[in-house]
Design a protein around this motif. Structure first.
Motif, PDB file in Angstrom:
ATOM      1  N   LEU B  60     -11.138  -0.639   8.446  1.00 19.81           N
ATOM      2  CA  LEU B  60     -10.624  -0.582   7.028  1.00 19.81           C
ATOM      3  C   LEU B  60     -10.715   1.209   6.759  1.00 19.81           C
ATOM      4  O   LEU B  60      -9.716   1.636   6.026  1.00 19.81           O
ATOM      5  CB  LEU B  60     -10.993  -1.375   5.855  1.00 19.81           C
ATOM      6  CG  LEU B  60     -10.680  -2.587   6.122  1.00 19.81           C
ATOM      7  CD1 LEU B  60     -11.747  -3.582   5.312  1.00 19.81           C
ATOM      8  CD2 LEU B  60      -9.299  -2.900   5.434  1.00 19.81           C
ATOM      9  N   VAL B 176       6.360   1.784  -3.787  1.00 18.36           N
ATOM     10  CA  VAL B 176       6.515   0.584  -2.949  1.00 18.36           C
ATOM     11  C   VAL B 176       6.581   0.859  -1.492  1.00 18.36           C
ATOM     12  O   VAL B 176       6.030  -0.222  -0.835  1.00 18.36           O
ATOM     13  CB  VAL B 176       8.125  -0.020  -3.383  1.00 18.36           C
ATOM     14  CG1 VAL B 176       8.450  -1.152  -2.459  1.00 18.36           C
ATOM     15  CG2 VAL B 176       7.979  -0.502  -4.814  1.00 18.36           C
ATOM     16  N   ALA B 179       3.019   0.922  -0.460  1.00 17.63           N
ATOM     17  CA  ALA B 179       2.366  -0.269  -0.402  1.00 17.63           C
ATOM     18  C   ALA B 179       2.736  -1.077   0.957  1.00 17.63           C
ATOM     19  O   ALA B 179       1.946  -1.628   1.444  1.00 17.63           O
ATOM     20  CB  ALA B 179       2.577  -0.932  -1.780  1.00 17.63           C
ATOM     21  N   ILE B 180       4.113  -1.231   1.147  1.00 19.74           N
ATOM     22  CA  ILE B 180       4.379  -1.774   2.231  1.00 19.74           C
ATOM     23  C   ILE B 180       3.897  -1.602   3.555  1.00 19.74           C
ATOM     24  O   ILE B 180       3.290  -2.365   4.272  1.00 19.74           O
ATOM     25  CB  ILE B 180       6.053  -1.912   1.993  1.00 19.74           C
ATOM     26  CG1 ILE B 180       6.695  -2.528   1.022  1.00 19.74           C
ATOM     27  CG2 ILE B 180       6.457  -2.631   3.650  1.00 19.74           C
ATOM     28  CD1 ILE B 180       8.077  -2.546   1.061  1.00 19.74           C
ATOM     29  N   THR B 182       1.158   0.044   3.820  1.00 17.77           N
ATOM     30  CA  THR B 182      -0.444  -0.127   3.888  1.00 17.77           C
ATOM     31  C   THR B 182      -0.607  -1.665   4.109  1.00 17.77           C
ATOM     32  O   THR B 182      -1.324  -1.928   5.051  1.00 17.77           O
ATOM     33  CB  THR B 182      -0.948  -0.049   2.594  1.00 17.77           C
ATOM     34  OG1 THR B 182      -0.649   1.242   1.925  1.00 17.77           O
ATOM     35  CG2 THR B 182      -2.366  -0.130   2.331  1.00 17.77           C
ATOM     36  N   ALA B 183       0.534  -2.396   3.735  1.00 18.35           N
ATOM     37  CA  ALA B 183       0.212  -4.006   4.201  1.00 18.35           C
ATOM     38  C   ALA B 183       0.687  -4.331   5.704  1.00 18.35           C
ATOM     39  O   ALA B 183      -0.309  -5.011   5.918  1.00 18.35           O
ATOM     40  CB  ALA B 183       1.177  -4.740   2.907  1.00 18.35           C
ATOM     41  N   VAL B 188      -4.681  -2.582   7.317  1.00 14.24           N
ATOM     42  CA  VAL B 188      -5.732  -3.354   6.701  1.00 14.24           C
ATOM     43  C   VAL B 188      -5.962  -4.765   7.403  1.00 14.24           C
ATOM     44  O   VAL B 188      -7.320  -5.287   7.556  1.00 14.24           O
ATOM     45  CB  VAL B 188      -5.467  -3.819   5.194  1.00 14.24           C
ATOM     46  CG1 VAL B 188      -5.601  -2.700   4.517  1.00 14.24           C
ATOM     47  CG2 VAL B 188      -4.150  -4.452   5.134  1.00 14.24           C
ATOM     48  N   VAL B 189      -5.118  -5.382   8.040  1.00  8.20           N
ATOM     49  CA  VAL B 189      -5.227  -6.294   9.155  1.00  8.20           C
ATOM     50  C   VAL B 189      -4.421  -5.811  10.409  1.00  8.20           C
ATOM     51  O   VAL B 189      -3.263  -5.222  10.165  1.00  8.20           O
ATOM     52  CB  VAL B 189      -4.797  -7.510   8.561  1.00  8.20           C
ATOM     53  CG1 VAL B 189      -5.418  -8.108   7.425  1.00  8.20           C
ATOM     54  CG2 VAL B 189      -3.164  -7.533   7.971  1.00  8.20           C
ATOM     55  N   PRO B 190      -4.796  -6.359  11.594  1.00  7.62           N
ATOM     56  CA  PRO B 190      -3.811  -5.949  12.744  1.00  7.62           C
ATOM     57  C   PRO B 190      -2.323  -6.488  12.543  1.00  7.62           C
ATOM     58  O   PRO B 190      -2.170  -7.653  11.837  1.00  7.62           O
ATOM     59  CB  PRO B 190      -4.616  -6.858  13.763  1.00  7.62           C
ATOM     60  CG  PRO B 190      -5.887  -7.082  13.370  1.00  7.62           C
ATOM     61  CD  PRO B 190      -5.767  -7.417  11.929  1.00  7.62           C
ATOM     62  N   PHE B 193      -1.125 -10.230  12.859  1.00  8.44           N
ATOM     63  CA  PHE B 193      -1.620 -11.085  11.793  1.00  8.44           C
ATOM     64  C   PHE B 193      -0.092 -11.571  10.983  1.00  8.44           C
ATOM     65  O   PHE B 193      -0.136 -12.866  10.616  1.00  8.44           O
ATOM     66  CB  PHE B 193      -2.381 -10.494  10.584  1.00  8.44           C
ATOM     67  CG  PHE B 193      -2.417 -10.966   9.095  1.00  8.44           C
ATOM     68  CD1 PHE B 193      -3.618 -12.229   9.371  1.00  8.44           C
ATOM     69  CD2 PHE B 193      -1.735 -10.933   8.263  1.00  8.44           C
ATOM     70  CE1 PHE B 193      -3.919 -12.911   7.812  1.00  8.44           C
ATOM     71  CE2 PHE B 193      -1.928 -11.711   7.025  1.00  8.44           C
ATOM     72  CZ  PHE B 193      -3.059 -12.638   6.885  1.00  8.44           C
ATOM     73  N   TRP B 194       0.818 -10.672  10.929  1.00  3.67           N
ATOM     74  CA  TRP B 194       2.037 -10.882  10.354  1.00  3.67           C
ATOM     75  C   TRP B 194       3.224 -11.990  11.085  1.00  3.67           C
ATOM     76  O   TRP B 194       2.970 -11.845  12.292  1.00  3.67           O
ATOM     77  CB  TRP B 194       2.921  -9.580   9.711  1.00  3.67           C
ATOM     78  CG  TRP B 194       1.823  -8.992   9.007  1.00  3.67           C
ATOM     79  CD1 TRP B 194       1.137  -7.797   9.247  1.00  3.67           C
ATOM     80  CD2 TRP B 194       1.394  -9.438   7.576  1.00  3.67           C
ATOM     81  NE1 TRP B 194       0.431  -7.579   8.257  1.00  3.67           N
ATOM     82  CE2 TRP B 194       0.490  -8.303   7.142  1.00  3.67           C
ATOM     83  CE3 TRP B 194       1.744 -10.266   6.791  1.00  3.67           C
ATOM     84  CZ2 TRP B 194      -0.066  -8.274   5.849  1.00  3.67           C
ATOM     85  CZ3 TRP B 194       1.229 -10.195   5.499  1.00  3.67           C
ATOM     86  CH2 TRP B 194       0.314  -9.135   4.957  1.00  3.67           C
TER      87      TRP B 194
END
Lengths: 256, 264
Positions: B60, B176, B179-180, B182-183, B188-190, B193-194
């Motif tokens: 992180l 925006v 933020a996208i 970052t997500a 924050v996650v590999p 994950f998505w």
């Protein structure tokens, strides 16, 4: 009270026409996705409460400070500050009403993050202590309004303070324990956190969502309200300083 | 053409740095902006503490450092809009030179600032949260950071061309898109994950390749993948430059036809 309501109604109309002021609400669902993704990826459903409340508190803080900080400057830019100062009505309740509306509207962030948790991640959050949750939320809104009012005047009093407007976000999200509780912060930061009302609000809001009975809820709500009242008193005093100085120096319309 | 673009770009960059000097003094940059940025990175790294996972804390922190870089570079959306607000677009249209170097240079002030803040976050704050660097991994990481920053700038250039048509949304779009990024970009996650659709979008973002390389380097994994990530960063950056230039041409064409260049 009439002035407070007038300010509130005016601010509500302004907000409807200023999409730029609603940035915090646009990013809240995405922030919720970020925090919930971390929690889910690490297999820690017990931390979903933190992940849902944090974006809501960030929206509350960010939106209130952004809009409140610009209020007097915006009045100056439109040439209406002189007229406001010249009217016999007191300005503090008028501005407080406006700040209160911004704070209340920013609570939509909580609805957004709740919806993202339920709809996108299928995380059903239940409020274990609804009474305490509602009281803490109300106390938080009042405390936030008091503190946002401080920024309204502070940014006018000191031009250099405006440069730091952007900096009032993440340092306070850390100190306010909006996601990571203050108890997990390095020891040297904890005393500072005690005077940040957000730290009391965040802890109590999280506790009110969890089944375990919260410790000393009355004292903790009292701390949120006490720190909020201190902020409101400071905001009232600062606004009177701004007005006195502007009248003395003839700079009502000019700023500085 | 290259020399003209360079000359115009440099003149535009002078405007950009003049803006930066107005926005920050050295003291306000250090005690205002840098403190805010380091707090943001610490905020993300502390989630690792909450998770009681030193590995997540390191992951992180690296993600946070790249995120702050993206945040700052995407201020290109705002500074590009300032140009249209200043009313210079019609003058630029009639000038006998392409507008691409003008807008490429117009927001370069964010690059050194973003590189400085993210470097301090990675190499000074990193060790505090357990991210150790050797001289070799640090040098490679910095090179990756520079490439990521430049490629993200070109991505931001393309996004800002869209914003030129809706300048009142300049801050909203920047926030925006940040933020996208970052997500979904592996901050924050590999990325794995998505779901597939989100992964596809993630691979259009330069930050995704930079983050993959930086996560590997933070674990002292010096592999061929880092080189391929660097190549992909260049490729994706050039792709976004092309898209940005096309969008600019389309916007100007539309503005000239409708007579709305001066009135967005």
């Amino acid at each position: 009270m009439r002035l407070l309501l007038t300010g509130a109604a005016y601010q509500l109309r302004l907000l409807r026409r200023s999409p730029g002021d609603l940035i915090a609400l646009a990013t809240t669902p995405l922030l919720t996705v970020v925090f919930l993704a971390v929690v889910e990826h690490n297999g820690r459903p017990d931390l979903a409460v933190n992940a849902v409340l944090a974006p809501a508190l960030i929206a509350l803080w960010g939106m209130s400070l952004l809009i409140a900080g610009d209020m007097i400057d915006a009045e100056r830019a439109t040439g209406t500050f002189e007229v406001l100062v010249a009217t016999p009505a007191r300005l503090w309740p008028l501005f407080t009403g406006r700040v209160l509306v911004v704070t209340v509207v920013s609570l939509l962030g909580l609805v957004e993050s709740w919806l993202v948790a339920t709809v996108v991640f299928g995380v059903p959050l239940r409020v274990a202590h609804p009474g305490l949750f509602a009281v803490t939320l109300l106390a938080t809104v009042l405390a936030m309004s008091g503190h946002a009012g401080v920024m309204t005047s502070l940014f006018v009093l000191s031009r250099s303070a405006r440069i730091f407007q952007n900096s009032l976000s993440f340092p306070f999200y850390v100190l306010g324990g909006v996601l990571v509780p203050v108890a997990l912060l390095p020891a040297f930061l904890r005393p500072v956190s005690t005077v940040v009302f957000l730290s009391w609000s965040a802890d109590l809001l999280r506790d009110s969502l969890r089944p375990a009975a919260p410790d000393s809820p009355v004292l903790r709500v009292g701390m949120v309200l006490g720190l909020g009242a201190a902020g409101a008193a400071l905001s009232w005093w600062l606004l009177s300083v701004v007005l006195r100085r502007a009248r003395r120096t003839g700079s009502i319309a000019l700023g500085g | 053409m290259v020399s003209t673009w360079w000359r115009v770009g440099r003149a535009s960059a002078a405007n950009a740095f003049a803006d930066l000097v107005v926005i920050y003094t050295p003291a306000s940059w250090v005690f205002g902006w840098l403190v805010r940025v380091l707090a943001q990175v610490a905020f993300y790294a502390l989630i690792g503490t909450l998770l009681e996972s030193p590995a997540q804390q390191r992951f992180l922190l690296v993600g946070g450092a790249v995120t702050v870089m993206v945040t700052e570079v995407l201020l290109v959306c705002a500074s590009t809009a300032w140009e249209r607000q200043a009313g210079t677009l019609p003058l630029l249209v009639v000038a006998p030179v392409s507008m691409v170097p003008v807008f490429l240079g117009r927001s370069v002030q964010w690059i050194p600032s973003a590189l400085a803040t993210s470097s301090i976050a990675l190499f000074a704050l990193g060790p505090v949260f357990g991210v150790g660097w050797t001289v070799g991994t640090a040098l490679l990481a910095w090179a990756v950071l520079v490439l990521t920053c430049l490629a993200t700038y070109l991505f931001g250039f393309a996004v800002s061309m869209l914003v030129l048509g809706f300048i009142e949304l300049r801050n909203l779009v920047g926030a925006v898109v940040t933020a996208i990024t970052t997500a979904i970009s592996g901050a924050v996650v590999p990325v794995d994950f998505w779901p597939a659709g989100v992964r596809f979008v993630a691979h259009l973002l330069p930050a995704t390749y930079g983050l993959d390389a930086l996560h590997r380097l933070s674990r002292e994994e010096i592999t061929f993948t880092i080189l391929s990530n660097a190549g992909l960063l260049v490729l994706v950056g050039v792709g976004w430059l092309g898209i940005g230039a096309s969008l600019l041409a389309a916007l100007v064409g539309l503005g000239r036809r409708r007579g709305t260049l001066e009135f967005p």
